[in-house]
Design an enzyme around this catalytic site. Structure first.
Site, PDB file in Angstrom:
ATOM      1  N   LYS A 134      33.366  51.344  37.600  1.00  0.00           N
ATOM      2  CA  LYS A 134      33.654  50.399  38.676  1.00  0.00           C
ATOM      3  C   LYS A 134      32.319  49.891  39.190  1.00  0.00           C
ATOM      4  CE  LYS A 134      37.318  48.771  40.777  1.00  0.00           C
ATOM      5  NZ  LYS A 134      38.707  48.610  40.309  1.00  0.00           N
ATOM      6  N   ASP A 174      38.337  42.657  40.941  1.00  0.00           N
ATOM      7  CA  ASP A 174      38.989  43.570  41.896  1.00  0.00           C
ATOM      8  C   ASP A 174      38.989  42.814  43.232  1.00  0.00           C
ATOM      9  OD1 ASP A 174      39.947  46.548  42.239  1.00  0.00           O
ATOM     10  OD2 ASP A 174      38.625  46.259  43.945  1.00  0.00           O
TER      11      ASP A 174
HETATM   12  P1  NDP Z   1      42.318  40.512  46.395  1.00  0.00           P
HETATM   13  O1  NDP Z   1      40.943  40.347  46.925  1.00  0.00           O
HETATM   14  O2  NDP Z   1      42.894  39.448  45.546  1.00  0.00           O
HETATM   15  O3  NDP Z   1      43.332  40.732  47.618  1.00  0.00           O
HETATM   16  C1  NDP Z   1      43.218  41.778  48.529  1.00  0.00           C
HETATM   17  C2  NDP Z   1      44.227  41.505  49.625  1.00  0.00           C
HETATM   18  O4  NDP Z   1      44.329  42.632  50.484  1.00  0.00           O
HETATM   19  C3  NDP Z   1      43.838  40.329  50.492  1.00  0.00           C
HETATM   20  O5  NDP Z   1      45.011  39.654  50.889  1.00  0.00           O
HETATM   21  C4  NDP Z   1      43.180  41.019  51.685  1.00  0.00           C
HETATM   22  O6  NDP Z   1      43.191  40.264  52.879  1.00  0.00           O
HETATM   23  C5  NDP Z   1      44.089  42.209  51.827  1.00  0.00           C
HETATM   24  N1  NDP Z   1      43.466  43.275  52.607  1.00  0.00           N
HETATM   25  C6  NDP Z   1      42.261  43.843  52.463  1.00  0.00           C
HETATM   26  N2  NDP Z   1      42.075  44.795  53.378  1.00  0.00           N
HETATM   27  C7  NDP Z   1      43.224  44.830  54.104  1.00  0.00           C
HETATM   28  C8  NDP Z   1      43.687  45.619  55.185  1.00  0.00           C
HETATM   29  N3  NDP Z   1      42.908  46.560  55.709  1.00  0.00           N
HETATM   30  N4  NDP Z   1      44.930  45.396  55.665  1.00  0.00           N
HETATM   31  C9  NDP Z   1      45.707  44.438  55.136  1.00  0.00           C
HETATM   32  N5  NDP Z   1      45.334  43.653  54.113  1.00  0.00           N
HETATM   33  C10 NDP Z   1      44.109  43.860  53.619  1.00  0.00           C
HETATM   34  O7  NDP Z   1      42.342  41.922  45.656  1.00  0.00           O
HETATM   35  P2  NDP Z   1      43.371  42.471  44.579  1.00  0.00           P
HETATM   36  O8  NDP Z   1      44.741  41.963  44.883  1.00  0.00           O
HETATM   37  O9  NDP Z   1      42.800  42.247  43.249  1.00  0.00           O
HETATM   38  O10 NDP Z   1      43.290  44.042  44.853  1.00  0.00           O
HETATM   39  C11 NDP Z   1      44.122  44.697  45.797  1.00  0.00           C
HETATM   40  C12 NDP Z   1      44.163  46.181  45.488  1.00  0.00           C
HETATM   41  O11 NDP Z   1      44.666  46.381  44.165  1.00  0.00           O
HETATM   42  C13 NDP Z   1      42.813  46.895  45.522  1.00  0.00           C
HETATM   43  O12 NDP Z   1      43.007  48.223  45.956  1.00  0.00           O
HETATM   44  C14 NDP Z   1      42.394  46.912  44.048  1.00  0.00           C
HETATM   45  O13 NDP Z   1      41.484  47.947  43.768  1.00  0.00           O
HETATM   46  C15 NDP Z   1      43.738  47.156  43.401  1.00  0.00           C
HETATM   47  N6  NDP Z   1      43.841  46.784  41.995  1.00  0.00           N
HETATM   48  C16 NDP Z   1      43.589  45.508  41.571  1.00  0.00           C
HETATM   49  C17 NDP Z   1      43.731  45.179  40.241  1.00  0.00           C
HETATM   50  C18 NDP Z   1      43.568  43.778  39.749  1.00  0.00           C
HETATM   51  O14 NDP Z   1      43.863  43.527  38.574  1.00  0.00           O
HETATM   52  N7  NDP Z   1      43.149  42.831  40.555  1.00  0.00           N
HETATM   53  C19 NDP Z   1      44.075  46.199  39.234  1.00  0.00           C
HETATM   54  C20 NDP Z   1      44.403  47.483  39.793  1.00  0.00           C
HETATM   55  C21 NDP Z   1      44.247  47.746  41.114  1.00  0.00           C
HETATM   56  P3  NDP Z   1      41.897  39.430  53.362  1.00  0.00           P
HETATM   57  O15 NDP Z   1      42.012  38.136  52.646  1.00  0.00           O
HETATM   58  O16 NDP Z   1      42.083  39.345  54.826  1.00  0.00           O
HETATM   59  O17 NDP Z   1      40.690  40.228  52.977  1.00  0.00           O
END
Ligand code: NDP
Length: 454
Positions: A134, A174
């Site tokens: 990572k 991510d």
């Molecule tokens: P993105 O950056 O696309 O989206 C993250 C989302 O989570 C945003 O809407 C963000 O809001 C929100 N967020 C962050 N912190 C908080 C919080 N404290 N409370 C509420 N909402 C919050 O990331 P991903 O969708 O890619 O990743 C999301 C999760 O999935 C992570 O844990 C990542 O490690 C995991 N993951 C992702 C993969 C992938 O293929 N992308 C694969 C496997 C796991 P804001 O815009 O306000 O920051």
């Protein structure tokens, strides 16, 4: 088995947890991830003394390589900024290092190491030959112009390029790293190396080496996984009330697939707050706000005035639902939220984000017979599809959306059935946390044994 053997083995696992805490001070998320895996595999470590003799747990909890570097960049006003870049190459027993890059102000070694450690096990579950890594930076893309993000990505890659490669280490996206960032990173990699090595990064644009269905893969895979769980109890998504936290890549495509399978998603969030739309979330509006405009979820109310907004993201867990998908970030569901979900009659909780539920929350779900899907299994569809992207790159091929989606569904089905079977073998029927940790651990540990003390 005699008591003395049990005691020795238990103390081996406990001593390793203690060692990780002492050697990685202040890195609480890393301690949490290690404790969660090691405590659950304890009974299996007991069965195989050779793991202790070969220092498997000592090596499994120590990254093979940790790279930390300066990332200087210039904003649109000409001011100089310095961020910190990371790449944690955790374990390469099963294949080249593979794992995403996170750009978020909270990034520090504890988060990088927990994610890379977890990635090692997740990648093992996919059945693809990939090790765990990572990386990322404490850079915050939010509110930055495209040019600023581009300059940051170029500076980041100017150091990272020397550590990665199709046979060495293959980063992806991510939190905070999506198609735009992968594009800028790849452009700089190509420029420095003078090589179009598509297999060096995944999540690329589909016109230049990316795979169809990669964008959708983590969310779709998560829903496929839960679909398998539901089938086992004679249920489907049809008519289920669903809550998804976050509104980024994983959340959006989870929502899309849930709706396709007949479920009704009633709430979404971002880090500022949450929206509740009892009529069912209108996904096109969310895509317009979050993917196209990079806006805030509160803007949903402009086009859907009957929906409700609350400026505490955590309140999303107070809404009554049948299925909950935490898809935002680590530790977003603690004991309090877990109890509320249980009291409201939740049937399934499936982790889309990495480690979104604290150990206490997981225990609460399991004690109350909530079906619980752990992240390393349930959200493995993203990296599995990244591995399919690597295969297409090495074959100079591009598969259709349907072909990739079909393979993704098979991968998720296989992960579910293999971890469920492992849990049953050890008389822990239905405990998918145990099943996932043990299946992945045995695969990685045996490969490490085969390869000697390295
Ligand atoms: P993105 O950056 O696309 O989206 C993250 C989302 O989570 C945003 O809407 C963000 O809001 C929100 N967020 C962050 N912190 C908080 C919080 N404290 N409370 C509420 N909402 C919050 O990331 P991903 O969708 O890619 O990743 C999301 C999760 O999935 C992570 O844990 C990542 O490690 C995991 N993951 C992702 C993969 C992938 O293929 N992308 C694969 C496997 C796991 P804001 O815009 O306000 O920051």
């Amino acid at each position: 088995m005699s008591n003395s053997i049990e005691l020795t083995q238990e103390s081996y696992v406990d001593s390793i947890i203690e060692r990780v805490v002492v050697r990685n001070p202040g890195e609480t998320e890393f301690h949490q991830a290690v404790r969660e895996v090691l405590e659950s595999i304890k009974p299996v470590v007991e069965l195989y003394p050779e793991f202790e003799e070969n220092g498997i747990l000592e090596r499994l909890t120590e990254p093979e390589r940790q790279i930390i570097f300066r990332v200087p960049w210039v904003d649109d006003q000409g001011n100089v900024h310095v961020n910190r870049g990371y790449r944690i190459e955790f374990n390469s027993a099963l294949g080249p290092y593979k794992g995403g890059l996170r750009f978020h102000p909270t990034v520090y070694p504890g988060i990088m190491k927990f994610l890379a450690f977890e990635q090692t096990f997740k990648n093992a579950l996919t059945g693809r030959p990939i090790g765990g890594a990572k990386g990322g930076s404490d850079f915050d893309p939010k509110g930055k112009s495209d040019s600023e993000v581009m300059r940051f990505c170029q500076s980041f890659m100017t150091e990272l390029y020397r550590h990665i490669g199709a046979q060495t280490d293959i980063p992806a996206g991510d939190i905070g790293v999506g198609n735009r960032e992968i594009g800028y990173l790849f452009g700089q990699y190509k420029r420095i190396t003078n090589r179009f090595e598509a297999g060096t990064l995944t999540g690329k644009g589909v016109d230049w080496g990316g795979s169809l269905a990669r964008t959708e893969a983590t969310g779709y895979g998560l829903v496929y996984f839960v679909d398998e769980m539901l089938k086992d109890i004679g249920e489907t998504f049809e008519g289920k009330k669903v809550i998804v936290s976050g509104s980024g890549n994983v959340a959006i495509y989870t929502v899309q697939k849930v709706i396709e399978l007949g479920g009704k998603v009633i709430a979404l969030s971002d880090s500022d707050g949450m929206v509740y739309d009892p009529e069912g979330i209108d996904l096109n509006s969310v895509i317009e706000i979050k993917e196209k405009r990079r806006g805030r979820i509160v803007e949903y109310l402009k086009t859907h005035p009957s929906a409700e907004y609350n400026d505490n993201s955590k309140n999303i867990w107070k809404i009554e639902c049948d299925i909950a998908f935490p898809c935002a970030t680590q530790n977003e569901i603690d004991m309090e939220e877990a109890k509320t979900l249980v009291n409201n009659g939740v049937l399934v909780v499936a982790e889309g984000a990495n480690m979104p539920c604290t150990p206490e929350a997981i225990e609460c779900f399991q004690k109350n017979n909530v079906l619980f899907a752990p992240a390393k299994a349930a959200n493995a569809g993203g990296v599995a599809t990244s591995a399919l992207e690597m295969t297409q790159n090495s074959m100079w091929e591009s598969w259709s959306f349907e072909e990739v989606d079909k393979k993704l569904r098979e991968v998720m089905k296989n992960i579910y059935s293999s971890i469920k079977t492992t849990a049953e073998e050890y008389k822990k029927d239905g405990d998918l946390v145990f099943g996932a940790n043990v299946t992945a651990f045995l695969k990685v540990a045996r490969a490490m044994m085969d390869q000697g003390i390295v």
